[in-house]
Design an enzyme around this catalytic site. Structure first.
Site, mmCIF file in Angstrom:
data_model
loop_
_atom_site.group_PDB
_atom_site.id
_atom_site.type_symbol
_atom_site.label_atom_id
_atom_site.label_comp_id
_atom_site.label_asym_id
_atom_site.label_seq_id
_atom_site.Cartn_x
_atom_site.Cartn_y
_atom_site.Cartn_z
ATOM 1 N N ASP A 116 85.008 34.332 67.234
ATOM 2 C CA ASP A 116 85.567 35.230 68.245
ATOM 3 C C ASP A 116 85.933 34.356 69.447
ATOM 4 O O ASP A 116 85.053 33.919 70.200
ATOM 5 C CB ASP A 116 84.504 36.278 68.595
ATOM 6 C CG ASP A 116 84.879 37.115 69.814
ATOM 7 O OD1 ASP A 116 85.910 36.819 70.461
ATOM 8 O OD2 ASP A 116 84.131 38.049 70.132
ATOM 9 N N LYS A 124 93.498 38.163 77.956
ATOM 10 C CA LYS A 124 92.531 37.243 78.584
ATOM 11 C C LYS A 124 93.203 35.917 78.917
ATOM 12 O O LYS A 124 92.630 35.086 79.600
ATOM 13 C CB LYS A 124 91.371 36.961 77.631
ATOM 14 C CG LYS A 124 90.727 38.175 77.021
ATOM 15 C CD LYS A 124 89.456 38.556 77.704
ATOM 16 C CE LYS A 124 88.751 39.622 76.890
ATOM 17 N NZ LYS A 124 87.828 40.403 77.669
ATOM 18 N N HIS A 169 79.633 39.940 71.671
ATOM 19 C CA HIS A 169 80.251 41.147 72.226
ATOM 20 C C HIS A 169 80.169 42.229 71.142
ATOM 21 O O HIS A 169 80.179 41.918 69.944
ATOM 22 C CB HIS A 169 81.714 40.796 72.529
ATOM 23 C CG HIS A 169 82.482 41.836 73.261
ATOM 24 N ND1 HIS A 169 83.017 42.935 72.632
ATOM 25 C CD2 HIS A 169 82.840 41.932 74.564
ATOM 26 C CE1 HIS A 169 83.677 43.669 73.523
ATOM 27 N NE2 HIS A 169 83.574 43.082 74.703
ATOM 28 N N CYS A 203 79.373 44.803 77.463
ATOM 29 C CA CYS A 203 79.556 45.044 76.023
ATOM 30 C C CYS A 203 78.689 44.119 75.174
ATOM 31 O O CYS A 203 79.085 43.687 74.089
ATOM 32 C CB CYS A 203 81.016 44.892 75.599
ATOM 33 S SG CYS A 203 82.091 46.139 76.281
HETATM 34 N N1 PMP Z 1 84.838 39.304 72.219
HETATM 35 C C1 PMP Z 1 84.555 38.822 73.432
HETATM 36 C C2 PMP Z 1 83.674 37.620 73.547
HETATM 37 C C3 PMP Z 1 85.104 39.438 74.564
HETATM 38 O O1 PMP Z 1 84.826 38.953 75.767
HETATM 39 C C4 PMP Z 1 85.954 40.549 74.408
HETATM 40 C C5 PMP Z 1 86.555 41.260 75.607
HETATM 41 N N2 PMP Z 1 85.666 41.497 76.642
HETATM 42 C C6 PMP Z 1 86.219 41.003 73.112
HETATM 43 C C7 PMP Z 1 85.643 40.362 72.046
HETATM 44 C C8 PMP Z 1 87.106 42.175 72.866
HETATM 45 O O2 PMP Z 1 88.392 41.883 73.278
HETATM 46 P P1 PMP Z 1 89.507 43.035 73.366
HETATM 47 O O3 PMP Z 1 88.885 44.141 74.168
HETATM 48 O O4 PMP Z 1 90.642 42.368 74.078
HETATM 49 O O5 PMP Z 1 89.829 43.450 71.990
#
Ligand code: PMP
Length: 415
Positions: free
Chosen positions: A209, A235, A130, A373
């Site tokens: 992560d 999440k 991400h 993303c």
């Molecule tokens: N890493 C991963 C694998 C994610 O799926 C996400 C959220 N889509 C994030 C990081 C970022 O998380 P947050 O927007 O809650 O900070």
């Protein structure tokens, strides 16, 4: 730990009653929420815990000598203890509350990274990260004149571990990879990834992560062996705006503060400042007490369902959806690892993912479309984006059928 509290028998209809939003209708059709990888829905126990906090004991924490401030402080610190137990950390000092995964990774990159990455050092990430687990490391490398190395993925969307081994060098300072890919659902062999890095050099810091893993599977940070593990409350059926950076105590002790201000100090004078001890050293300013209270309730909720039931239901949903979607002509699943979480990414030949998403919404079906993303991953796969359906344990087989039927209709109209 969760097993002791596992619910008797998993009943999806009963579980759905815990989530008020699942009763919503979209243009007269029941909401079929299949964007759980973006954010999960919240059980009434989480909503009530937040409401109860504001109704009964809202106060600033750590400083008040009066009852409701002490109650709020205790609730905040109890949440930390619960998180510690939930991920099997060694101490609550290792649990830093952040705004979410993004801030957790930034904290590690700016605090640990800026101190430990030198000119010529190397930081390893992977192609399926991400943006939150790419950009902080990229900025760090730019600042330090260090190099960002990237572990490739194979055609199934799995990390190429042999290439990873080759990338590790005497210059490697940090390895940062995701536990589960948000775009493809691939479950990465994080324990092995840590072991390989530590065998090369025990001083290499490994960050995982865990944004997409914490709610799908039991996470034991000591078993994984990583130095840092990041995740978001929203999440995992908890509120937005709260997350966690787990860090190994010895590393956190040696790291400089990430932000400065109130609460993270021990003594301040114009001649100089000394910092508070862990974990407060990393929590400057008034924290998100409401978020911690909600996160605590979310952990209790997950424990009440149990990961065995969660994993079984999500496996069933993924299997059913995968089998059904493969019967539709022109659909190609993106991400075909054997070891996948309940994420189904796909493209339809000749159709635009965004158009599919908009049409599915008219059937009440909420999916995510686009790059998720993960633009470098989409570039690698030569795709402008995918449609992603991601399932939670409160989804049903019937909802998968509604989704598949709506997808067939959508394709028929758009083709
Ligand atoms: N890493 C991963 C694998 C994610 O799926 C996400 C959220 N889509 C994030 C990081 C970022 O998380 P947050 O927007 O809650 O900070």
């Amino acid at each position: 730990m969760q097993d002791t509290l596992t619910k008797k028998i998993f009943d999806v209809d009963e579980v759905r009653r815990d989530f008020p939003i699942l009763n919503r209708e979209i243009e007269g059709k029941p909401l079929v929420y299949l964007d759980n990888a973006a954010t999960s829905q919240k059980p009434v126990s989480v909503i009530d815990a937040i409401s109860d906090y504001y109704s009964r004991y809202n106060a600033n924490i750590h400083r008040g000598v009066y009852s409701i401030s002490m109650e709020a402080s205790a609730a905040y610190e109890n949440a930390r203890i619960n998180v510690k137990e939930f991920i099997n950390a060694a101490s609550e000092k290792e649990i830093i509350f952040t705004r979410g995964t993004t801030e957790a990774i930034n904290l590690a990159a700016y605090s640990y990274g800026f101190r430990n990455v030198q000119e010529g050092s190397e930081v390893i990430v992977s192609e399926l990260e991400h943006h939150a687990n790419i950009v902080p490391w990229q900025v760090l490398c730019l600042n330090k004149n260090a190099a960002l190395k990237v572990v490739p993925v194979n055609e199934k969307g799995e990390l190429d571990i042999e290439e990873y081994k080759k990338l590790l060098s005497d210059k490697t300072a940090i390895v940062a990879v995701s536990h589960i890919s948000n775009s493809l659902g691939t479950v990465n062999p994080v324990k092995e990834i840590v072991k390989i890095a530590k065998a090369k050099n025990p001083k290499i810091a490994v960050l995982i992560d865990g944004a997409q893993a914490i709610h799908h599977t039991r996470v034991d940070v000591r078993d994984i062996g990583a130095d840092f593990y990041a995740f978001s409350g929203h999440k995992m059926y908890g509120p937005m705006g709260i997350g966690v950076l787990y860090g190994r105590e010895s590393l956190l002790e040696a790291m400089p503060p990430y932000q400065t201000g109130g609460d993270m100090i021990s003594r301040v004078s114009f001649e100089g400042t000394t910092y508070n001890e862990l974990p407060m050293k990393f929590e400057a300013g008034t924290p998100n007490v409401e978020g911690a209270v909600g996160l605590n309730a979310a952990i209790e909720y997950i424990k009440s369902i149990g990961f065995d039931a969660i994993e079984e239901q999500e496996r069933m949903l993924l299997k059913h959806a995968t089998e059904e979607i493969l019967n539709i002509e022109d659909v190609r699943i993106i991400g075909t690892s054997e070891n996948k979480a309940s994420v189904l990414s796909f493209v339809v030949n000749g159709l635009n993912a965004l158009d599919i998403g908009i049409m599915l919404d008219t059937h009440g079906v909420a999916v995510r479309t686009g790059q998720h993303c993960t633009e470098p991953l989409m570039d690698k796969l030569c795709l402008p984006g995918t449609v992603r359906a991601s399932f939670a344990f409160y989804n049903t087989k019937e909802e998968v059928d509604i989704f598949i039927k709506a997808l067939k209709k959508t394709i028929a109209i758009l083709k």
